[in-house]
Design an enzyme around this catalytic site. Structure first.
Site, mmCIF file in Angstrom:
data_model
loop_
_atom_site.group_PDB
_atom_site.id
_atom_site.type_symbol
_atom_site.label_atom_id
_atom_site.label_comp_id
_atom_site.label_asym_id
_atom_site.label_seq_id
_atom_site.Cartn_x
_atom_site.Cartn_y
_atom_site.Cartn_z
ATOM 1 N N GLN A 72 57.537 -46.658 -8.643
ATOM 2 C CA GLN A 72 59.114 -45.668 -8.455
ATOM 3 C C GLN A 72 58.123 -44.302 -8.210
ATOM 4 O OE1 GLN A 72 60.884 -44.755 -12.655
ATOM 5 N NE2 GLN A 72 62.163 -45.414 -11.827
ATOM 6 N N ASP A 128 63.250 -49.844 -15.597
ATOM 7 C CA ASP A 128 63.119 -48.521 -15.127
ATOM 8 C C ASP A 128 62.624 -47.573 -16.795
ATOM 9 O OD1 ASP A 128 63.788 -46.092 -13.876
ATOM 10 O OD2 ASP A 128 66.145 -46.277 -14.902
ATOM 11 N N SER A 151 64.920 -40.591 -12.774
ATOM 12 C CA SER A 151 64.259 -40.829 -11.728
ATOM 13 C C SER A 151 64.922 -41.262 -10.071
ATOM 14 C CB SER A 151 65.055 -42.769 -11.496
ATOM 15 O OG SER A 151 63.975 -43.878 -13.255
#
Length: 293
Positions: A283, A208, A233
């Site tokens: 993502q 991430d 995110s």
């Protein structure tokens, strides 16, 4: 093992408070909310603690629902969705202040032999020839010193090396929406802690950190560090294809195929240094330009 890595391992070592309920702490982040990689990694730890050791994580799918409070503990509740002959499925909800902040579904599989093929590893320079992210950050006069120190502290447990300049290092002109970083833990994982789940959890934590960089590169934006983009995110998915070690170099090859509607998509492949495709990642995140920009 570095002190910072030991601190990260302590952060990921959840307290079990009921059979399917775990509690984790938080650490300071670059932005004033819980780092998404932390909550994803802790949720995977919680899921894995309820699965037999002969079944390894092969995928996860997650949604970031609310910003986490770094000053409060996080409670993880595990739902045992399925225990089949080959696969095990778990659902985890992370809660703070009585509200869910994150939800994860993860699947685990007993080892099987089967068909084998993979996409070839792209070319990349030897990580030993690249500067550390700390060295790069300390060379940027355009980033406020307090921001530099926050970045360095947040990534101290991970040796992360950009192949090219990161978005916040060179911005103002659009570049190809493609980014590569090498990463590994800042220290070896040995003894009782050296188990396959930990390596998967640590890769989840790192995944991430940089995945939406390629979105920023396409538009010449530097991101939060220089204040020209606000982001977070939204969802995150990973597939773990082959065994790997998080304390050995992994190449994170990232690109962005699309950005629209205030959102940007990043997709990536993670390879071992000897060319094995270990992980695939996708993502989507919020990518907004402040009004003054």
């Amino acid at each position: 093992m570095s002190k910072a890595l030991q601190g990260l391992l302590d952060l990921l070592d959840l307290e079990q408070i009921e059979e399917n309920i775990f509690r984790g702490q938080s650490q300071s982040a670059v932005v004033p909310r819980v780092f998404g990689g932390q909550v994803a990694a802790q949720a995977l730890v919680a899921a894995g603690r309820t699965v037999s050791a002969d079944r390894l994580a092969h995928s996860l799918h997650a949604y970031f629902l609310r910003p986490g409070d770094p000053g409060a503990p996080i409670v993880y509740t595990v739902e045992r969705m399925n225990d089949g002959r080959s696969f095990t499925a778990r659902r985890v909800v992370a809660v703070q202040h009585g509200q869910p902040i994150f939800a994860l579904s993860a699947s685990f599989q007993r080892h099987e032999d089967g068909l084998e093929h993979q996409a070839p590893m792209p070319s990349a320079p030897d990580p030993a020839t690249l500067p550390t992210s700390q060295d790069r950050l300390r060379g940027y006069d355009h980033i406020a010193p307090e921001v530099v120190e926050k970045f360095i502290e947040a990534r101290e447990a991970i040796d992360l090396r950009y192949v090219e300049e990161p978005p916040y290092g060179k911005f103002g002109e659009p570049r190809e929406p493609h980014s590569q970083v090498w990463f590994r833990t800042n220290g070896k994982l040995e003894g009782p802690i050296d188990d396959p789940l930990l390596h998967v959890v640590l890769a989840t934590y790192v995944s991430d950190m940089t995945l939406l960089d390629s979105v920023l590169l396409a538009h010449g934006r530097g991101g939060w560090a220089v204040g020209d983009v606000v982001g977070a995110s939204l969802d995150h998915a990973m597939w773990f294809h082959r065994p790997f070690r998080a304390d050995e170099w992994l190449l994170y090859d990232q690109e962005s195929p699309s950005a629209s509607g205030g959102r940007g998509l990043g997709q990536a492949r993670i390879y071992t240094q000897d060319g094995q495709l270990a992980i695939s990642v996708i993502q989507e995140g919020v990518v907004r330009v402040p009004r003054e920009h």
